[in-house]
Design a protein around this motif. Sequence first.
Motif, PDB file in Angstrom:
ATOM      1  N   LEU A 101       0.819  -1.218   0.000  1.00  0.00           N
ATOM      2  CA  LEU A 101       0.000   0.000   0.000  1.00  0.00           C
ATOM      3  C   LEU A 101       0.851   1.266   0.000  1.00  0.00           C
ATOM      4  CD1 LEU A 101      -2.687  -1.166   2.593  1.00  0.00           C
ATOM      5  CD2 LEU A 101      -2.962  -0.982   0.112  1.00  0.00           C
ATOM      6  N   ARG A 102       2.164   1.095   0.219  1.00  0.00           N
ATOM      7  CA  ARG A 102       3.053   2.263   0.184  1.00  0.00           C
ATOM      8  C   ARG A 102       3.041   2.933  -1.189  1.00  0.00           C
ATOM      9  NH1 ARG A 102       8.614   0.065   3.132  1.00  0.00           N
ATOM     10  NH2 ARG A 102       7.672  -0.580   5.113  1.00  0.00           N
ATOM     11  N   SER A 103       2.746   2.142  -2.229  1.00  0.00           N
ATOM     12  CA  SER A 103       2.745   2.698  -3.582  1.00  0.00           C
ATOM     13  C   SER A 103       1.500   3.536  -3.861  1.00  0.00           C
ATOM     14  CB  SER A 103       2.826   1.559  -4.613  1.00  0.00           C
ATOM     15  OG  SER A 103       1.692   0.713  -4.507  1.00  0.00           O
ATOM     16  N   LYS A 104       0.516   3.450  -2.982  1.00  0.00           N
ATOM     17  CA  LYS A 104      -0.705   4.231  -3.164  1.00  0.00           C
ATOM     18  C   LYS A 104      -0.583   5.558  -2.417  1.00  0.00           C
ATOM     19  CE  LYS A 104      -3.896   0.424  -3.986  1.00  0.00           C
ATOM     20  NZ  LYS A 104      -5.265  -0.080  -3.744  1.00  0.00           N
ATOM     21  N   ARG A 105      -1.204   6.560  -2.939  1.00  0.00           N
ATOM     22  CA  ARG A 105      -1.118   7.893  -2.338  1.00  0.00           C
ATOM     23  C   ARG A 105      -2.128   8.041  -1.206  1.00  0.00           C
ATOM     24  NH1 ARG A 105      -0.369  11.764  -7.720  1.00  0.00           N
ATOM     25  NH2 ARG A 105       1.606  10.821  -8.426  1.00  0.00           N
ATOM     26  N   ILE A 106      -1.867   7.292  -0.160  1.00  0.00           N
ATOM     27  CA  ILE A 106      -2.710   7.367   1.037  1.00  0.00           C
ATOM     28  C   ILE A 106      -1.808   7.481   2.254  1.00  0.00           C
ATOM     29  CG2 ILE A 106      -4.660   6.124   0.034  1.00  0.00           C
ATOM     30  CD1 ILE A 106      -3.677   3.583   1.365  1.00  0.00           C
ATOM     31  N   SER A 107      -2.346   7.992   3.318  1.00  0.00           N
ATOM     32  CA  SER A 107      -1.561   8.216   4.537  1.00  0.00           C
ATOM     33  C   SER A 107      -1.156   6.887   5.177  1.00  0.00           C
ATOM     34  CB  SER A 107      -2.372   9.020   5.544  1.00  0.00           C
ATOM     35  OG  SER A 107      -3.499   8.272   5.992  1.00  0.00           O
ATOM     36  N   LYS A 108      -0.131   6.938   6.021  1.00  0.00           N
ATOM     37  CA  LYS A 108       0.297   5.734   6.735  1.00  0.00           C
ATOM     38  C   LYS A 108      -0.828   5.199   7.614  1.00  0.00           C
ATOM     39  CE  LYS A 108       5.292   6.564   6.850  1.00  0.00           C
ATOM     40  NZ  LYS A 108       6.482   6.707   7.724  1.00  0.00           N
ATOM     41  N   LYS A 109      -1.602   6.108   8.185  1.00  0.00           N
ATOM     42  CA  LYS A 109      -2.734   5.685   9.017  1.00  0.00           C
ATOM     43  C   LYS A 109      -3.736   4.896   8.180  1.00  0.00           C
ATOM     44  CE  LYS A 109      -6.486   7.425  11.927  1.00  0.00           C
ATOM     45  NZ  LYS A 109      -7.178   8.617  12.446  1.00  0.00           N
ATOM     46  N   LYS A 110      -4.036   5.396   6.989  1.00  0.00           N
ATOM     47  CA  LYS A 110      -4.980   4.713   6.105  1.00  0.00           C
ATOM     48  C   LYS A 110      -4.407   3.382   5.626  1.00  0.00           C
ATOM     49  CE  LYS A 110      -8.638   4.212   3.537  1.00  0.00           C
ATOM     50  NZ  LYS A 110      -9.928   3.826   4.154  1.00  0.00           N
ATOM     51  N   GLN A 111      -3.102   3.328   5.382  1.00  0.00           N
ATOM     52  CA  GLN A 111      -2.466   2.080   4.980  1.00  0.00           C
ATOM     53  C   GLN A 111      -2.683   1.003   6.041  1.00  0.00           C
ATOM     54  OE1 GLN A 111       1.700   2.713   4.057  1.00  0.00           O
ATOM     55  NE2 GLN A 111       1.256   4.504   2.765  1.00  0.00           N
ATOM     56  N   ARG A 112      -2.457   1.363   7.293  1.00  0.00           N
ATOM     57  CA  ARG A 112      -2.579   0.394   8.378  1.00  0.00           C
ATOM     58  C   ARG A 112      -4.040   0.010   8.613  1.00  0.00           C
ATOM     59  NH1 ARG A 112       2.216  -0.136  11.098  1.00  0.00           N
ATOM     60  NH2 ARG A 112       1.276  -0.839  13.048  1.00  0.00           N
ATOM     61  N   GLU A 113      -4.945   0.972   8.462  1.00  0.00           N
ATOM     62  CA  GLU A 113      -6.370   0.675   8.618  1.00  0.00           C
ATOM     63  C   GLU A 113      -6.840  -0.295   7.545  1.00  0.00           C
ATOM     64  OE1 GLU A 113      -8.270   4.465   8.494  1.00  0.00           O
ATOM     65  OE2 GLU A 113      -7.872   4.938  10.610  1.00  0.00           O
ATOM     66  N   THR A 114      -6.397  -0.055   6.311  1.00  0.00           N
ATOM     67  CA  THR A 114      -6.767  -0.940   5.205  1.00  0.00           C
ATOM     68  C   THR A 114      -6.172  -2.324   5.406  1.00  0.00           C
ATOM     69  OG1 THR A 114      -6.874   0.936   3.670  1.00  0.00           O
ATOM     70  CG2 THR A 114      -6.639  -1.268   2.704  1.00  0.00           C
ATOM     71  N   ALA A 115      -4.903  -2.365   5.821  1.00  0.00           N
ATOM     72  CA  ALA A 115      -4.250  -3.654   6.069  1.00  0.00           C
ATOM     73  C   ALA A 115      -5.002  -4.446   7.133  1.00  0.00           C
ATOM     74  CB  ALA A 115      -2.802  -3.436   6.491  1.00  0.00           C
ATOM     75  N   MET A 116      -5.438  -3.777   8.189  1.00  0.00           N
ATOM     76  CA  MET A 116      -6.157  -4.465   9.265  1.00  0.00           C
ATOM     77  C   MET A 116      -7.503  -4.994   8.787  1.00  0.00           C
ATOM     78  SD  MET A 116      -4.628  -5.113  12.049  1.00  0.00           S
ATOM     79  CE  MET A 116      -6.132  -5.744  12.800  1.00  0.00           C
ATOM     80  N   GLU A 117      -8.144  -4.293   7.889  1.00  0.00           N
ATOM     81  CA  GLU A 117      -9.422  -4.772   7.347  1.00  0.00           C
ATOM     82  C   GLU A 117      -9.246  -6.135   6.698  1.00  0.00           C
ATOM     83  OE1 GLU A 117     -11.143  -1.999   4.649  1.00  0.00           O
ATOM     84  OE2 GLU A 117     -11.120  -0.334   6.088  1.00  0.00           O
ATOM     85  N   TYR A 118      -8.169  -6.273   5.920  1.00  0.00           N
ATOM     86  CA  TYR A 118      -7.957  -7.531   5.213  1.00  0.00           C
ATOM     87  C   TYR A 118      -7.362  -8.601   6.114  1.00  0.00           C
ATOM     88  CZ  TYR A 118      -9.448  -5.272   0.974  1.00  0.00           C
ATOM     89  OH  TYR A 118     -10.219  -4.633   0.038  1.00  0.00           O
TER      90      TYR A 118
END
Length: 280
Positions: A101-118
């Motif tokens: 998700l680092r390649s996507k233009r989203i915040s680190k907080k959003k990266q971790r939130e998305t990762a936790m969803e999956y």
Amino acid sequence: MIWLSGIIKTFPARKGEEPFKAIDNVTLTINKGEFVSLLGPSGCGKSTLLNMIAGFEKPSEGEIEVNGLKVSQPGPDRVVVFQDHALFPWLNVLDNVAFGLRSKRISKKKQRETAMEYIKLVHLSRFADRYPHELSGGMKQRAALARALAMEPDILLMDEPFAALDEQTRLILHMELEDIWMKTGTTILFITHNIREAVMLSDRVLVMETRPGRIKEEFRVPALRPHDSSDPLIHEVESKIMTVLQDELEKVVREELGDEYHFKKDRILGAAGSDLGAGI
């Protein structure tokens, strides 16, 4: 949608040998949201075909398109899950899943939130802070699946992802993968040697001929979702596939043992749940 037309893949000749044709004239369409499995003996070109769809290899002839665009290289719309989980040993589960998700233009907080969803989707939330060496084989594959799904690809390409797992873990992951597919609607191309695995997971099963690889026959799985292993329709499709695949396995063995070799049908037709063709 995945579209292949007249795909031929030939590898260069070694000294004193003819060029090796791995894939010969494969034309195929996989519709959006379908779950399709490729089944066939080892060496028939299943992984080569998947790698060309992924953009890792290029066909010698023919065209491949994904969602109307010609495939010329890997892209984020196609994510591959291999037999080896390929997790980074120095990262915990959460950081492994969030890595892409680092390649996507989203915040680190959003990266971790998305990762936790999956991570929750694959039932690993209690192990989000664990490192790969602290996980079982099945947990590692769940983490690899979560990492792939977190990228929200249009297409998930799975190359024997459960082959190294024990039968019980495999059955659990079959159910979880089917549930995830039904929830997400992701298009999945799945490679396996296991007939029962292919039928239990798929809308369609494509049986490939031995070298050079061609699509020999297509089988639709008409059973209701989620698939039930006791459903007579499942067993009927398995039996039909085994009858077709048996001829291909016999060709492979004859290459090694001579043309006089013949399979005994009564010994092999009852073994549809095993990894027939694996290692041949």
